[in-house]
Design a protein around this motif. Structure first.
Motif, mmCIF file in Angstrom:
data_model
loop_
_atom_site.group_PDB
_atom_site.id
_atom_site.type_symbol
_atom_site.label_atom_id
_atom_site.label_comp_id
_atom_site.label_asym_id
_atom_site.label_seq_id
_atom_site.Cartn_x
_atom_site.Cartn_y
_atom_site.Cartn_z
ATOM 1 N N ASN A 1 -3.942 -20.977 -4.918
ATOM 2 C CA ASN A 1 -4.836 -19.868 -5.221
ATOM 3 C C ASN A 1 -6.138 -20.057 -4.466
ATOM 4 O OD1 ASN A 1 -3.955 -17.921 -7.484
ATOM 5 N ND2 ASN A 1 -3.288 -19.900 -8.205
ATOM 6 N N VAL B 1 -9.973 -18.018 -4.185
ATOM 7 C CA VAL B 1 -10.897 -16.928 -4.476
ATOM 8 C C VAL B 1 -12.070 -17.077 -3.530
ATOM 9 C CG1 VAL B 1 -12.342 -15.807 -6.200
ATOM 10 C CG2 VAL B 1 -10.202 -16.896 -6.893
ATOM 11 N N GLN C 1 -11.967 -6.944 0.904
ATOM 12 C CA GLN C 1 -11.248 -6.844 -0.365
ATOM 13 C C GLN C 1 -9.791 -6.443 -0.158
ATOM 14 O OE1 GLN C 1 -13.792 -4.273 -2.761
ATOM 15 N NE2 GLN C 1 -14.705 -6.069 -3.735
ATOM 16 N N SER D 1 -6.911 -9.058 -0.095
ATOM 17 C CA SER D 1 -6.380 -9.678 -1.305
ATOM 18 C C SER D 1 -4.876 -9.431 -1.391
ATOM 19 C CB SER D 1 -7.068 -9.099 -2.552
ATOM 20 O OG SER D 1 -8.442 -9.416 -2.550
ATOM 21 N N ARG E 1 -2.094 -17.163 -3.280
ATOM 22 C CA ARG E 1 -2.697 -15.923 -3.799
ATOM 23 C C ARG E 1 -4.158 -15.899 -3.387
ATOM 24 N NH1 ARG E 1 -1.393 -12.112 -7.316
ATOM 25 N NH2 ARG E 1 0.479 -13.259 -7.986
ATOM 26 N N THR F 1 -7.709 -13.901 -3.368
ATOM 27 C CA THR F 1 -8.516 -12.868 -4.014
ATOM 28 C C THR F 1 -9.866 -12.811 -3.338
ATOM 29 O OG1 THR F 1 -7.409 -13.271 -6.129
ATOM 30 C CG2 THR F 1 -9.479 -12.039 -6.186
#
Lengths: 110, 113
Positions: free
Chosen positions: B10, B12, B84, B87, B109, B111
């Motif tokens: 992940n 972010v 964005q 994502s 993933r 984001t």
């Protein structure tokens, strides 16, 4: 161009029901066709494949037949189980890259 | 044996930052592929390597995206100035050679806030 269209989900079935997930394709020539499955929290796995017209791919009780007349590769299973709940992707291979459909979520309830 | 691994699992990040995603293919696999899985676009091909060269980069969505592969093994996908719409889950796959079954990793993933 090359594309894959599959039925939208979610498909909701009771255990032991019959499953069909429709898949049709547009492509030049005769590409290899695939079904991939993505179980919750896991990566994509190859479920079955067919490389030429009239071939039938099969695995884990699932089957799909390469139909060039209807440009289709529908996925079927005679009796689904709760453990079959997953997202199923139809795909074709062109120039060694996979072109996927949008995926169909299958939910099987006991 | 070990499958395809990807890191991080992940990520972010803030809009405008650069990110690097890593893929370790199955040992001995000469072909490596990057795909992206997003809500709006489904599963789409990005780029493919045979050895260290990339015969097909046709799926890279913009010049902010680049990828390299070194030593015929590890590959890095770099996204500069993230937006964005970047994502998504980024999937890597490898195969013994062109035309053989592609084995997928668990994905990263991403984001972008």
């Amino acid at each position: 161009g090359n594309s894959v269209t599959q039925m939208e989900g979610p498909v909701t079935l009771s255990e032991e029901a019959f499953l069909t997930i429709n898949c049709t394709y547009t492509a030049t020539g005769y590409p290899s066709l695939f079904w991939y499955v993505q179980y919750p929290g896991e990566g994509l796995q190859l479920l079955l494949k067919a490389t030429k017209a009239d071939d039938k791919g099969s695995n884990k009780g699932f089957e799909a037949t390469y139909r060039k007349e209807t440009t289709s590769f529908h996925l079927e299973k005679g009796s689904v189980q709760v453990s079959d709940s997953a997202v199923y992707f139809c795909a074709l291979r062109r120039a060694d890259k996979l072109i996927f459909g949008t995926g169909t979520r299958l939910q099987v309830f006991p | 044996g070990a499958g395809v691994s990807q890191s991080p699992s992940n990520k972010v990040t803030e809009k405008g930052k650069d990110v690097e995603l890593r893929c370790d293919p199955i040992s001995g696999h000469t072909a490596l592929y990057w795909y992206r899985q997003s809500l709006g676009q489904g599963l789409e091909f990005l780029i493919y390597f045979q050895g260290n060269s990339a015969p097909d980069k046709s799926g890279l969505p913009s010049d902010r995206f680049s990828a390299e592969r070194t030593g015929g093994s590890v590959s890095t996908l770099t996204i500069q100035r993230t937006q964005q719409e970047d994502s998504a889950v980024y999937l890597c796959a490898s195969s013994q050679r062109e035309g053989r079954e592609q084995f997928f990793g668990p994905g990263t993933r991403l984001t972008v806030l």
